[in-house]
Design an enzyme around this catalytic site. Structure first.
Site, PDB file in Angstrom:
ATOM      1  N   GLY A  72       0.818  -1.260  -0.004  1.00 49.21           N
ATOM      2  CA  GLY A  72      -0.006  -0.092   0.068  1.00 49.21           C
ATOM      3  C   GLY A  72       0.910   1.296  -0.084  1.00 49.21           C
ATOM      4  O   GLY A  72       1.883   1.243  -0.687  1.00 49.21           O
ATOM      5  N   SER A 101       5.165  -5.917  -1.622  1.00 51.72           N
ATOM      6  CA  SER A 101       5.568  -4.425  -1.670  1.00 51.72           C
ATOM      7  C   SER A 101       6.075  -3.836  -0.471  1.00 51.72           C
ATOM      8  O   SER A 101       6.897  -4.255   0.092  1.00 51.72           O
ATOM      9  CB  SER A 101       4.299  -3.594  -2.362  1.00 51.72           C
ATOM     10  OG  SER A 101       4.602  -2.313  -2.669  1.00 51.72           O
ATOM     11  N   MET A 102       5.477  -2.862   0.097  1.00 48.78           N
ATOM     12  CA  MET A 102       5.762  -2.354   1.266  1.00 48.78           C
ATOM     13  C   MET A 102       5.772  -3.100   2.618  1.00 48.78           C
ATOM     14  O   MET A 102       6.462  -3.198   3.668  1.00 48.78           O
ATOM     15  CB  MET A 102       5.007  -1.016   1.569  1.00 48.78           C
ATOM     16  CG  MET A 102       5.201   0.140   0.902  1.00 48.78           C
ATOM     17  SD  MET A 102       6.897   0.715   0.650  1.00 48.78           S
ATOM     18  CE  MET A 102       7.292   1.102   2.615  1.00 48.78           C
ATOM     19  N   HIS A 126       9.082  -5.455  -5.334  1.00 43.45           N
ATOM     20  CA  HIS A 126       9.084  -4.643  -6.488  1.00 43.45           C
ATOM     21  C   HIS A 126       9.266  -3.104  -6.412  1.00 43.45           C
ATOM     22  O   HIS A 126       9.300  -2.780  -5.061  1.00 43.45           O
ATOM     23  CB  HIS A 126       7.693  -4.974  -7.200  1.00 43.45           C
ATOM     24  CG  HIS A 126       6.509  -4.363  -6.731  1.00 43.45           C
ATOM     25  ND1 HIS A 126       5.363  -4.550  -7.199  1.00 43.45           N
ATOM     26  CD2 HIS A 126       6.346  -3.628  -5.426  1.00 43.45           C
ATOM     27  CE1 HIS A 126       4.342  -3.808  -6.337  1.00 43.45           C
ATOM     28  NE2 HIS A 126       5.115  -3.491  -5.543  1.00 43.45           N
ATOM     29  N   ASP A 177       8.539  -7.366 -10.793  1.00 46.51           N
ATOM     30  CA  ASP A 177       7.972  -8.068  -9.638  1.00 46.51           C
ATOM     31  C   ASP A 177       8.589  -9.475  -9.622  1.00 46.51           C
ATOM     32  O   ASP A 177       8.766 -10.246 -10.455  1.00 46.51           O
ATOM     33  CB  ASP A 177       6.405  -8.515 -10.190  1.00 46.51           C
ATOM     34  CG  ASP A 177       5.675  -7.100 -10.282  1.00 46.51           C
ATOM     35  OD1 ASP A 177       5.975  -5.921  -9.635  1.00 46.51           O
ATOM     36  OD2 ASP A 177       4.346  -6.966 -10.802  1.00 46.51           O
TER      37      ASP A 177
END
Length: 209
Positions: A72, A101-102, A126, A177
């Site tokens: 997010g 991600s985060m 990523h 990714d």
């Protein structure tokens, strides 16, 4: 079918009788925190607030952060990462489901030797993506791009520190990714171990109370 967060019976210190509290409130009292949704400003502030409160309450017992998140917001995610990596008590980060991600960055922020994944956990590394902010005052484009580059470089530096991978490898992988199994994440340095010891129960790393 019941709707909302389940309630469980728990006795609050100082009270003789048990009362009904929501499940997550009860788990917070056991120093167990969940990051199980998209990372927003509200969720980020909530997680940071809980970790801060637990750190002030007692600096000795470990905190356990379970992660099942698609990632997010970059800035709320960095806030959680900083809270996790700088907490006076060690924070165990545990990937169940996915840490993307985060959420992947937050997973790496746990105390070294205490970053864990379940056998079927997945990790996604990523490129950080930052939406253009809605500002009341116009920001020169070059200032905005410089800030985005600074954040990206900071994230790369963090991965280099926490995984011990060469910067060239991180720079290459973060541009695409990269999905990882628990075994892949262990080899990459994102986690330190995989929870496999079924003889001690499903969660052998949690304290018995």
């Amino acid at each position: 079918m019941p709707v909302g967060v389940p309630k469980v019976a728990a006795r609050i210190p100082g009270n003789e009788d048990a009362s009904w509290v929501d499940l997550y409130n009860h788990l917070y009292r056991k120093r167990i925190v969940f990051l199980g949704d998209e990372i927003t400003k509200e969720l980020g502030n909530t997680v940071v607030g809980i970790i801060t409160y637990l750190s002030i309450e007692d600096e000795i017992p470990d905190i356990f952060l379970f992660i099942n998140s698609p990632g997010g917001g970059i800035l709320p995610g960095i806030g959680i990462y900083d809270s996790v990596s700088n907490s006076p008590p060690d924070v165990n980060t545990i990937c169940m489901g996915i840490a993307a991600s985060m959420a992947c960055l937050i997973l790496t922020g746990g105390a070294i030797t205490k970053r864990i994944a379940f056998p079927n956990g997945r990790v996604l590394l990523h490129q950080p993506i930052i939406a253009t902010p809605k500002l009341k005052v116009a920001m020169p484009k070059y200032l905005y791009m410089n800030e985005m580059l600074e954040i990206r470089n900071r994230i790369i530096f963090t991965y280099v520190q926490r995984t011990k991978q060469p910067k060239a490898i991180i720079c290459l992988d973060i541009q695409r990714d990269v999905f990882m199994s628990a075994e892949d994440a262990l080899a990459y340095g994102i986690i330190d171990s995989i929870s496999l010891d079924e003889s001690e129960g499903l969660l052998p790393f949690l304290p018995v109370s």
